[in-house]
Write a protein that holds these residues in place. Structure first.
Motif, short mmCIF file in Angstrom:
data_model
loop_
_atom_site.label_atom_id
_atom_site.label_comp_id
_atom_site.label_asym_id
_atom_site.label_seq_id
_atom_site.Cartn_x
_atom_site.Cartn_y
_atom_site.Cartn_z
N ARG A 266 -5.92 -0.60 -4.25
CA ARG A 266 -5.49 -0.63 -2.86
C ARG A 266 -6.53 -1.33 -1.99
N THR B 81 0.83 -1.21 0.00
CA THR B 81 0.00 0.00 0.00
C THR B 81 0.86 1.25 0.00
N ASP C 75 0.34 4.25 -2.44
CA ASP C 75 0.15 5.60 -1.90
C ASP C 75 1.14 6.58 -2.51
#
Length: 464
Positions: free
Chosen positions: A433, A196, A200
């Motif tokens: 995600r 993640t 991000d």
């Protein structure tokens, strides 16, 4: 997703509808058997700015809104209230919003570091686990992000659908979660931290790109409506601080000299005219920069519309927001010729300007600086008809206005397309995600053998 990561060798029905089948050694457990306490803080008097070093801060509920703990979302506790604070923030716990708006009640964030002198308010809980529970907070937090978990929270939340809701400790702790063996929890958490974080980073880069594109778009508009398209045109001082130099053949004048009328929409108790169906009325929420937002109208009767002739609007008029985001403007299209508006500045169409051109200028940074310098209001910025009349605008000949307008249209279309592409990338990345988290914490993929790339590289170097 399934092609990149293997599945578990054996699955069993979890008997939880939204989870479906789960790895055979995983258990469905109610939170009350994992969490021994949901501790809340207390409400204290505090200044609405973050604490400094050496001061005490009480968290805002907004510290959990993004799902990542934001320690800067706190208020400085007044000295005479320090003795009342309780529930200091603890590392490796989860903070949960027990009371909030419907979409944020139950929002949670993992505490990933040590924080000195930060305390919870009464609207936040902090988790304390049973000793020997072998529960990984990070894994639990990822599970709490799932739509299925959030739906369970919503099912227990009490309160109206449009305002504050709350959930009791008893109800929250009765929610079920899927729990793998402790080593797998830690592995899943590490895997998701790594994967993640990569997503991000990509999202952040695209969001920075979006911001840059919007700034460039605004700069193109501001330059075109104040300097024109000819870089070799003779310039002169406009005499207006906000405008600076403009092409020598342009006229600079206050709005009151550019149109025969600047007025305002219905101001006094407009709600008394409302009907279920009838003539649409534009409000500030219907006005975006150079664009009408054609839904969420209120309506008045045809008779009321005729009686409120002063606030009728016609094709080519410019509507300008007064309160909230003052100066935001859009042009009335032929579709809405003869309808009405509420609490908006109405700048009537004039032979001195092309409405679309002037609308671009009103929405430019140059005009916005004029608006913000003359707006007031402690809660929301607000400006009135006289202030609007006093705004200075730069008007080239009509033919040049048309050329500038078409140039801006083309440039904005290009930038808008690039922004949409970046926004689509962000949306897809967020979906990926979410899907990755869901697949990992519900056992749809097996990441037990996953090793962080940097660890793999270190092992290769050691072997060499």
């Amino acid at each position: 997703m399934a092609g990149k990561y293997p599945a578990y060798p054996e699955y069993e029905d979890s008997e939880v509808k939204w989870i479906g089948f789960a790895p055979s050694k995983w258990a469905v457990i109610k939170l009350k058997y994992l969490i021994c306490e949901l501790e809340a803080g207390v409400s204290v008097n505090a200044a609405d700015y973050p604490k400094s070093d050496g001061e005490f801060g009480v968290l805002k509920t907004s510290c959990v809104y993004t799902g990542k703990f934001n320690p800067l979302e706190n208020k400085t506790v007044f000295l005479d209230e320090i003795s009342r604070v309780k529930c200091p923030v603890r590392f490796d716990s989860i903070i949960i919003s027990r009371m909030n708006t419907p979409d944020l009640v139950g929002a949670a964030a993992y505490i990933d570091a040590e924080y000195d002198d930060l305390y919870l308010p009464d609207r936040l809980w902090q988790t304390t686990y049973f000793d020997g529970g072998n529960l990984c907070s990070k894994y639990l937090h990822y599970f709490m992000c799932l739509r299925g978990f959030r739906d369970q929270v919503s099912g227990y939340a009490e309160g109206t659908s449009s305002s504050m809701q709350s959930i009791s400790k008893e109800d929250y702790l009765s929610i079920s979660v899927l729990v793998p063996p402790s080593k797998e929890q830690a592995c899943i958490a590490s895997f998701l931290d790594h994967e993640t974080a990569k997503i991000d980073t990509l999202i952040e880069k695209q969001q920075q790109l979006i911001k840059l594109l919007k700034e460039k778009r605004q700069a193109v508009i501001s330059h075109a409506v104040t300097k024109g398209l000819n870089p070799d045109a003779p310039m002169r001082d406009s005499g207006v601080e906000w405008l600076g130099e403009v092409p020598a053949h342009w006229n600079v004048m206050p709005v009151r000299h550019a149109t025969n009328e600047v007025t305002v929409g219905i101001v006094v108790t407009p709600a008394k005219y409302y009907v279920d169906q009838g003539v649409p009325c534009f409000r500030s929420l219907n006005i975006k920069e150079n664009k009408l937002r054609e839904h969420e109208f209120v309506y008045i009767s045809a008779e009321s519309n005729d009686g409120l002739a002063k606030s009728k609007i016609f094709e080519g008029d410019i509507l300008i927001v007064r309160t909230g985001q003052p100066g935001t403007a859009a042009v009335v299209t032929d579709q809405y010729d003869g309808v009405n508006c509420i609490d908006l500045i109405i700048l009537r169409r004039s032979r001195l300007f092309r409405s679309e051109y002037l609308c671009y200028q009103i929405n430019s940074d140059v005009c916005k600086r004029q608006v913000s310098s003359s707006s007031g209001g402690a809660i929301q910025q607000h400006f009135n008809v006289e202030t609007a009349k006093g705004l200075y605008v730069a008007l080239p000949p009509q033919e040049e206005q048309e050329l500038i307008e078409k140039y801006i249209d083309n440039q904005c279309a290009m930038y808008d397309k690039l922004v949409r592409n970046a926004e689509d990338f962000v949306a897809l990345s967020l979906e990926r995600r979410t899907a990755l988290i869901s697949a990992a914490v519900t056992g749809k993929i097996d990441v037990r053998s996953w090793v962080a790339p940097e660890q793999t590289q270190n092992n290769k170097e050691q072997a060499a």
